[in-house]
Design a protein around this motif. Structure first.
Motif, PDB file in Angstrom:
ATOM      1  N   ALA A  47       0.824  -1.208   0.000  1.00 35.65           N
ATOM      2  CA  ALA A  47       0.000   0.000   0.000  1.00 35.65           C
ATOM      3  C   ALA A  47       0.860   1.261   0.000  1.00 35.65           C
ATOM      4  CB  ALA A  47      -0.937  -0.010   1.201  1.00 35.65           C
ATOM      5  N   VAL A  48       1.937   1.253   0.762  1.00 36.79           N
ATOM      6  CA  VAL A  48       2.812   2.426   0.838  1.00 36.79           C
ATOM      7  C   VAL A  48       3.453   2.722  -0.515  1.00 36.79           C
ATOM      8  CG1 VAL A  48       4.975   3.287   1.816  1.00 36.79           C
ATOM      9  CG2 VAL A  48       3.283   2.218   3.311  1.00 36.79           C
ATOM     10  N   ILE A  49       3.941   1.687  -1.190  1.00 37.31           N
ATOM     11  CA  ILE A  49       4.588   1.900  -2.497  1.00 37.31           C
ATOM     12  C   ILE A  49       3.571   2.397  -3.523  1.00 37.31           C
ATOM     13  CG2 ILE A  49       5.769   0.760  -4.416  1.00 37.31           C
ATOM     14  CD1 ILE A  49       7.056  -1.115  -2.367  1.00 37.31           C
ATOM     15  N   ALA A  50       2.394   1.768  -3.554  1.00 40.78           N
ATOM     16  CA  ALA A  50       1.368   2.196  -4.504  1.00 40.78           C
ATOM     17  C   ALA A  50       0.896   3.614  -4.205  1.00 40.78           C
ATOM     18  CB  ALA A  50       0.190   1.224  -4.463  1.00 40.78           C
TER      19      ALA A  50
ATOM     20  N   PHE B  42      -0.074  -5.827  -8.355  1.00 41.90           N
ATOM     21  CA  PHE B  42       1.159  -6.540  -8.669  1.00 41.90           C
ATOM     22  C   PHE B  42       1.965  -6.843  -7.402  1.00 41.90           C
ATOM     23  CE2 PHE B  42       5.753  -6.160  -9.444  1.00 41.90           C
ATOM     24  CZ  PHE B  42       5.948  -7.227 -10.315  1.00 41.90           C
ATOM     25  N   LEU B  43       2.130  -5.856  -6.539  1.00 43.32           N
ATOM     26  CA  LEU B  43       2.929  -6.044  -5.325  1.00 43.32           C
ATOM     27  C   LEU B  43       2.258  -7.027  -4.369  1.00 43.32           C
ATOM     28  CD1 LEU B  43       4.035  -2.355  -4.677  1.00 43.32           C
ATOM     29  CD2 LEU B  43       5.458  -4.240  -5.494  1.00 43.32           C
ATOM     30  N   ARG B  44       0.959  -6.927  -4.199  1.00 42.39           N
ATOM     31  CA  ARG B  44       0.269  -7.866  -3.311  1.00 42.39           C
ATOM     32  C   ARG B  44       0.439  -9.302  -3.813  1.00 42.39           C
ATOM     33  NH1 ARG B  44      -5.718  -6.550  -1.716  1.00 42.39           N
ATOM     34  NH2 ARG B  44      -5.177  -6.644   0.488  1.00 42.39           N
ATOM     35  N   THR B  45       0.348  -9.465  -5.122  1.00 42.25           N
ATOM     36  CA  THR B  45       0.490 -10.797  -5.701  1.00 42.25           C
ATOM     37  C   THR B  45       1.894 -11.343  -5.472  1.00 42.25           C
ATOM     38  OG1 THR B  45      -1.130 -10.233  -7.415  1.00 42.25           O
ATOM     39  CG2 THR B  45       0.276 -12.140  -7.813  1.00 42.25           C
TER      40      THR B  45
ATOM     41  N   THR C 136      -4.395  -7.702 -17.393  1.00 41.67           N
ATOM     42  CA  THR C 136      -4.605  -6.476 -16.615  1.00 41.67           C
ATOM     43  C   THR C 136      -3.774  -5.315 -17.152  1.00 41.67           C
ATOM     44  OG1 THR C 136      -2.948  -7.251 -14.989  1.00 41.67           O
ATOM     45  CG2 THR C 136      -5.279  -7.681 -14.499  1.00 41.67           C
ATOM     46  N   LEU C 137      -2.556  -5.585 -17.624  1.00 38.54           N
ATOM     47  CA  LEU C 137      -1.754  -4.513 -18.217  1.00 38.54           C
ATOM     48  C   LEU C 137      -2.419  -3.951 -19.472  1.00 38.54           C
ATOM     49  CD1 LEU C 137       1.984  -5.600 -17.875  1.00 38.54           C
ATOM     50  CD2 LEU C 137       0.951  -3.474 -17.048  1.00 38.54           C
ATOM     51  N   CYS C 138      -2.959  -4.841 -20.303  1.00 33.03           N
ATOM     52  CA  CYS C 138      -3.665  -4.381 -21.513  1.00 33.03           C
ATOM     53  C   CYS C 138      -4.870  -3.522 -21.152  1.00 33.03           C
ATOM     54  CB  CYS C 138      -4.094  -5.578 -22.349  1.00 33.03           C
ATOM     55  SG  CYS C 138      -2.752  -6.409 -23.227  1.00 33.03           S
ATOM     56  N   CYS C 139      -5.618  -3.954 -20.144  1.00 25.76           N
ATOM     57  CA  CYS C 139      -6.810  -3.207 -19.731  1.00 25.76           C
ATOM     58  C   CYS C 139      -6.444  -1.849 -19.156  1.00 25.76           C
ATOM     59  CB  CYS C 139      -7.609  -4.012 -18.713  1.00 25.76           C
ATOM     60  SG  CYS C 139      -8.451  -5.450 -19.405  1.00 25.76           S
TER      61      CYS C 139
ATOM     62  N   SER D  29      -1.780   3.266 -10.341  1.00 27.75           N
ATOM     63  CA  SER D  29      -1.359   2.949  -8.975  1.00 27.75           C
ATOM     64  C   SER D  29      -1.999   1.667  -8.473  1.00 27.75           C
ATOM     65  CB  SER D  29      -1.705   4.105  -8.041  1.00 27.75           C
ATOM     66  OG  SER D  29      -1.047   5.283  -8.425  1.00 27.75           O
ATOM     67  N   PHE D  30      -3.252   1.439  -8.842  1.00 25.51           N
ATOM     68  CA  PHE D  30      -3.906   0.215  -8.389  1.00 25.51           C
ATOM     69  C   PHE D  30      -3.370  -1.016  -9.104  1.00 25.51           C
ATOM     70  CE2 PHE D  30      -6.940   2.398  -5.763  1.00 25.51           C
ATOM     71  CZ  PHE D  30      -7.170   1.447  -4.791  1.00 25.51           C
ATOM     72  N   TRP D  31      -2.863  -0.848 -10.313  1.00 28.29           N
ATOM     73  CA  TRP D  31      -2.201  -2.003 -10.923  1.00 28.29           C
ATOM     74  C   TRP D  31      -0.909  -2.322 -10.172  1.00 28.29           C
ATOM     75  CZ3 TRP D  31       2.311  -3.725 -12.934  1.00 28.29           C
ATOM     76  CH2 TRP D  31       2.263  -4.972 -13.580  1.00 28.29           C
ATOM     77  N   VAL D  32      -0.175  -1.290  -9.785  1.00 24.99           N
ATOM     78  CA  VAL D  32       1.043  -1.493  -8.987  1.00 24.99           C
ATOM     79  C   VAL D  32       0.686  -2.177  -7.667  1.00 24.99           C
ATOM     80  CG1 VAL D  32       2.914  -0.322  -7.751  1.00 24.99           C
ATOM     81  CG2 VAL D  32       2.233   0.461 -10.037  1.00 24.99           C
TER      82      VAL D  32
END
Length: 472
Positions: free
Chosen positions: A359-362, A395-398, A417-420, A389-392
């Motif tokens: 959350a901090v990084i995003a 990604f980090l949570r995953t 998700t990157l395409c979207c 930011s929500f894609w980041v």
């Protein structure tokens, strides 16, 4: 959970979203664009207060529920510390007169500060009482508690219109606060056995320390998540004006239709995963559920891109920009829901500091993105920054979950998700100039989703067929 229980939990989010979609156009037609933007600041503040004053104990309550010997005692340990802290802060804020309303709305009125204070306390109490219904799998009561305040808000706004009441900020704030207070009363009635029993329990300081040890790291993570979802509105408030914030908040509200998926899934998923973890079985279903949610996320992006023009039919002309912003705004509920399926390793391992770090990084990415893009693109820049930011965040949570738990297939997760997200960014910033290109792009995404997830779609069709056949 059984399909019947899931359906009971789904009634509230679905019905609430429908009522919101009915009341939102009414609000935009009868209240000024500036006041609509001011209501966004109220929602930001309510979210901040819940995250801050809960001290992470709401998450501890969910995590410890199935292992607790006394559920009422657990509720008291989780709810009381933050409630006492919130009450003290509210009293201090009220002693300052109209400062609170001035900070939020640019209108330093004492009566508005008092109404906001009532909303803060009612929202906090509702948060914990809703968890009681959720964890006890009382789906219909949980749904009705969500549905009724939306209905009350619609009735109040309709009443304003019918009697010709002043369409001013005070009445709009009162309407929202009345709905919040009403849901608190409904939650209180539906959970009266639990909180009345909690009065008779004593707080075990040792257990409270253990809960705080799990929950306190979530405060920073929670504040970072609040920043992730609220930075856009705060920057719009400070760098532009309430009109621009009003357009953006309406787009976010329409995107809230996608939060049906988030609300239903999050409500059902967390208790189910922790129950599986406690029993030591069922965790093999995580990857399968992730594929189903990914298909729904792709479908949500594609339909938003293809049909966002519909919202302009219901809004005044000064909200025309909503159709382009909307596509990026749905990234929050969709990608957050998807991340809930991939983040389970953090919860199971009890390494909540990794959730905080994501959350901090995003949040940092969103902070930089809003600072850079809002002066150039206004509300569109805020939407794009939050979308990326929500894609980041997803990604980090995953990746953190995989590091702490076990690997999971993720090529399709990241590729789609990157395409979207890329399509949403282009749609928001240049979609008005590239309408034909964007329509083609979203049709390709839709077709690709159908091909990649045909087995899942066929399974859903067969399941529905079996259900219909059994009833007939």
């Amino acid at each position: 959970m059984t399909p019947k229980q899931i359906a009971a939990f789904a009634v509230g989010p679905i019905g609430g979203a429908v009522l919101s979609l009915i009341s939102l156009p009414i609000i935009t037609w009868f209240f000024s664009q500036e006041d609509v933007g001011r209501m966004a600041m109220l929602q930001v503040t309510l979210g901040f207060s819940i995250l801050l004053f809960s001290l992470g104990l709401d998450q501890s309550y969910v995590r410890e529920f199935h292992e607790a010997d006394s559920k009422p005692a657990l509720l008291k340990r989780a709810m009381l510390p933050g409630l006492m802290l919130l009450a003290a802060v509210v009293l201090i804020l009220l002693s300052l007169g109209g400062k609170l309303a001035g900070w939020l709305f640019g209108v330093p009125a004492w009566h508005l500060s008092g109404v906001v204070a009532l909303a803060l306390v009612a929202s906090y109490i509702s948060r914990f009482l809703s968890l009681v219904l959720r964890m006890n799998e009382r789906g219909l009561a949980f749904s009705m508690s969500q549905l009724l305040p939306k209905f009350l808000l619609l009735v109040i706004i309709g009443g304003y219109v019918a009697v010709g009441a002043d369409k001013d900020l005070t009445n709009l704030v009162w309407a929202n606060t009345a709905a919040i207070a009403f849901v608190c009363l409904v939650y209180g009635w539906n959970t009266r056995r639990e909180w009345l029993a909690a009065f008779r329990t004593r707080i075990d300081t040792g257990q409270l320390k253990n809960m705080l040890r799990f929950g306190l790291p979530l405060i920073l993570g929670g504040l970072a998540f609040w920043g992730l979802t609220a930075t856009d509105k705060v920057f719009l408030r400070s760098l532009t004006n309430f009109e621009e914030l009003g357009v953006y908040s309406v787009a976010v509200s329409f995107a809230g239709a996608a939060s049906i998926l988030q609300s239903v899934f999050s409500t059902v998923w967390a208790p189910t995963v922790y129950k599986w973890a406690n029993a030591g079985t069922g965790l093999e279903n995580v990857h399968r559920v992730s594929r189903y949610i990914l298909a729904l996320v792709i479908l949500g992006f594609a339909l938003a891109g293809l049909l966002s023009w519909v919202v302009t039919l219901f809004l005044p002309a000064n909200y025309s920009g909503v159709r382009w912003i909307l596509v990026s705004c749905i990234a929050y509920p969709l990608l957050y829901t998807l991340s809930e399926t991939t983040v389970v390793g953090i919860g199971i391992s009890r390494r909540s500091s990794f959730a905080m770090l994501a959350a901090v990084i995003a949040f940092s990415v969103n902070l930089i993105g809003n600072w850079w893009l809002i002066p150039i693109f206004g509300a569109s820049g805020a939407a794009v920054s939050t979308c990326v930011s929500f894609w980041v965040f997803f990604f980090l949570r995953t990746e953190f979950s995989i590091y702490l738990w076990k690997p999971m297939p993720r090529v399709l997760l990241y590729a789609f998700t990157l395409c979207c997200v890329a399509g949403a960014v282009v749609h928001t910033l240049t979609g008005e100039k590239l309408q034909g290109v964007m329509m083609t792009f979203w049709l390709v995404i839709l077709a690709s989703c159908g091909i990649a997830f045909r087995a899942e779609f066929l399974e859903v069709v067969r399941f529905i067929g079996r259900r219909v056949g059994s009833k007939s």
